[in-house]
Scaffold this active site. Sequence first.
Site, short mmCIF file in Angstrom:
data_model
loop_
_atom_site.label_atom_id
_atom_site.label_comp_id
_atom_site.label_asym_id
_atom_site.label_seq_id
_atom_site.Cartn_x
_atom_site.Cartn_y
_atom_site.Cartn_z
N GLU A 271 -3.62 -0.30 1.18
CA GLU A 271 -4.14 -0.21 -0.19
C GLU A 271 -4.49 -1.59 -0.74
OE1 GLU A 271 -0.64 2.41 -0.62
OE2 GLU A 271 -1.73 3.25 -2.33
N ARG B 174 10.71 13.91 -4.60
CA ARG B 174 9.99 14.84 -5.48
C ARG B 174 9.89 16.22 -4.83
NH1 ARG B 174 5.40 10.85 -5.93
NH2 ARG B 174 6.15 9.27 -7.37
N HIS C 176 -2.78 8.43 -5.10
CA HIS C 176 -2.94 7.81 -3.77
C HIS C 176 -4.41 7.67 -3.40
CE1 HIS C 176 1.21 9.55 -2.39
NE2 HIS C 176 1.36 8.29 -2.79
N ASN D 8 0.12 -5.34 -7.93
CA ASN D 8 0.66 -4.05 -8.33
C ASN D 8 1.84 -4.32 -9.26
OD1 ASN D 8 1.57 -1.45 -8.51
ND2 ASN D 8 1.85 -1.13 -6.32
N ASN E 235 7.09 7.77 1.03
CA ASN E 235 8.13 8.26 0.15
C ASN E 235 7.51 9.26 -0.82
OD1 ASN E 235 10.63 8.43 -0.97
ND2 ASN E 235 10.25 6.74 -2.38
N GLY E 236 6.37 8.89 -1.40
CA GLY E 236 5.52 9.86 -2.09
C GLY E 236 4.58 10.44 -1.04
N GLY F 234 4.28 5.50 5.48
CA GLY F 234 5.54 5.27 6.19
C GLY F 234 5.90 6.33 7.23
N GLY G 251 3.95 9.10 8.16
CA GLY G 251 2.78 9.43 8.98
C GLY G 251 2.50 8.39 10.06
N GLU G 252 2.75 7.13 9.74
CA GLU G 252 2.46 6.06 10.70
C GLU G 252 3.59 5.86 11.70
OE1 GLU G 252 1.35 2.44 8.59
OE2 GLU G 252 0.16 3.63 7.20
N ARG H 247 -3.85 -2.81 -9.30
CA ARG H 247 -3.71 -1.39 -9.02
C ARG H 247 -3.24 -0.69 -10.29
NH1 ARG H 247 1.07 1.82 -6.01
NH2 ARG H 247 0.06 3.83 -6.13
N ASP I 56 15.24 8.91 2.41
CA ASP I 56 14.57 8.17 3.48
C ASP I 56 14.50 9.04 4.72
OD1 ASP I 56 14.22 6.35 5.77
OD2 ASP I 56 14.37 4.79 4.24
P1 ADP Z 1 6.03 4.39 -0.44
O1 ADP Z 1 4.93 3.36 -0.30
O2 ADP Z 1 5.57 5.71 -0.95
O3 ADP Z 1 7.30 3.89 -1.08
P2 ADP Z 1 6.10 4.27 2.44
O4 ADP Z 1 4.70 4.62 2.77
O5 ADP Z 1 6.56 2.89 2.70
O6 ADP Z 1 6.51 4.75 1.01
O7 ADP Z 1 7.02 5.26 3.30
C1 ADP Z 1 8.41 5.25 3.22
C2 ADP Z 1 8.95 6.33 4.14
O8 ADP Z 1 8.53 6.04 5.50
C3 ADP Z 1 10.46 6.42 4.15
O9 ADP Z 1 10.86 7.76 4.04
C4 ADP Z 1 10.80 5.89 5.52
O10 ADP Z 1 11.94 6.51 6.02
C5 ADP Z 1 9.61 6.30 6.34
N1 ADP Z 1 9.59 5.54 7.59
C6 ADP Z 1 9.34 4.24 7.77
N2 ADP Z 1 9.50 3.90 9.07
C7 ADP Z 1 9.89 5.02 9.71
C8 ADP Z 1 10.24 5.35 11.08
N3 ADP Z 1 10.23 4.44 12.03
N4 ADP Z 1 10.58 6.62 11.36
C9 ADP Z 1 10.62 7.55 10.41
N5 ADP Z 1 10.30 7.32 9.12
C10 ADP Z 1 9.95 6.08 8.78
#
Ligand code: ADP
Length: 395
Positions: free
Chosen positions: A379, A236, A177, A7, A206-207, A326, A328-329, A88, A278
């Site tokens: 991904e 955003r 995505h 990427n 984040n997105g 991030g 969702g998981e 990517r 965040d």
């Molecule tokens: P991207 O790939 O779009 O940069 P990610 O999928 O890594 O983003 O997601 C980042 C987001 O996930 C951030 O807002 C972060 O705060 C959130 N995140 C990661 N771990 C946790 C957690 N334990 N609790 C709450 N939010 C989390």
Amino acid sequence: MKILSVNAGSSSLKFTLIEMPEKVTIASGLFEKIGIEGSFYTIKYNGEKITKEVPMEDHSVAVQKLMDELIELNIISSFDEIEGVGHRLVHGGPDFTKTVILTDEVIEKLTENIDLAPLHNPGSITGMKAFMKVLPNVVQTVVFDTAFHSTMKETEYLYPVPYEWYEKYKVRKYGFHGTSHRFINKTISEYFERNDLKIISCHIGNGGSVTAIDSGKVVDTSMGFTPLAGIMMGTRSGDIDPSILEYVSKKTGESLSELTNDLNKKSGLLGVSGVSSDSRDVETAAEEGNERAILAQEIYARKIANYIAMYNNLLNGADVICLTAGVGENSKKMRKMIIEHIASLGVKIDDARNDCRGEFRLISAENSKIPVYVVPTNEELMIAIDTMELAQKKN
Ligand code: ADP
């Protein structure tokens, strides 16, 4: 076989080396500040992390360094061991509907459409050219974030704006995505052993984007012509009334591009909370009683819930809802808030099941009308799977 998942950005290059078909990550890393003073790279391998600061004037130097480092660390004994490189690309435009083998013609076509994604595509193309130079005999592929969404119909992808904007300038919904949503579709379909599922896939990082999938095909997705549209995100805005731009511009004197930058970088969770983009920081501030952080979380959850409800209608009833990325998981709190806002669909959370992080799991209650699963996305692995398949076909 060893596949590199890449990427590249304008000054960075992220990689994951994966052993296929075993799906084992061997090494991963990041090259940063390429072409800028202070360039350095980090490689994670065997539980260790090495960081080196070295001048890298362009992406070719970074790729050469990466390959030399893989040899030095005894990860490979010769360049030939890399049997595929998957790149990517954020925006494939209207012409690319699936992963393709990288050729000079593909580069040419991508360059023609560069103004569809001026922030993302140039860096990726530079990365592709660098790998073609250093590894000229290796099968390379381009995996598009937009491709999975190419099954959308005009009723979903056309904006109700002057038709010439579409005809002359390719203004339409593309969606992003796609590689993540495709991975979620594959994982949950394999789990249920069904290929006719109606899925609402929510990538909330984040997105963020929500996608409606029917029998493996995207029906609609929340991001649009660019990744700015749809749900509220870390920085955003997601969907807003476009007239706001002219109004604020008259008030502040900011240009259209400055305001678009505000919508991309200073809005969302950051804009509303004033705390951070965040979600962890916003969560902490909300727990401490920060009113704007509480409000930001509330708006965030509602926007996502509204898209889920809309797509449930579009799909005429979803079979499953998946949460990934991030937030969702990992965020129990945000998952709970989102699910509480779709109570009208008969969806119910199970708090004990929801007490998890980063694992595949059913989190809805037994009597929930639609099951909700946390499905970790990958991904890089999706890119490696595509690349392996195309490399095997070619040889
Ligand atoms: P991207 O790939 O779009 O940069 P990610 O999928 O890594 O983003 O997601 C980042 C987001 O996930 C951030 O807002 C972060 O705060 C959130 N995140 C990661 N771990 C946790 C957690 N334990 N609790 C709450 N939010 C989390």
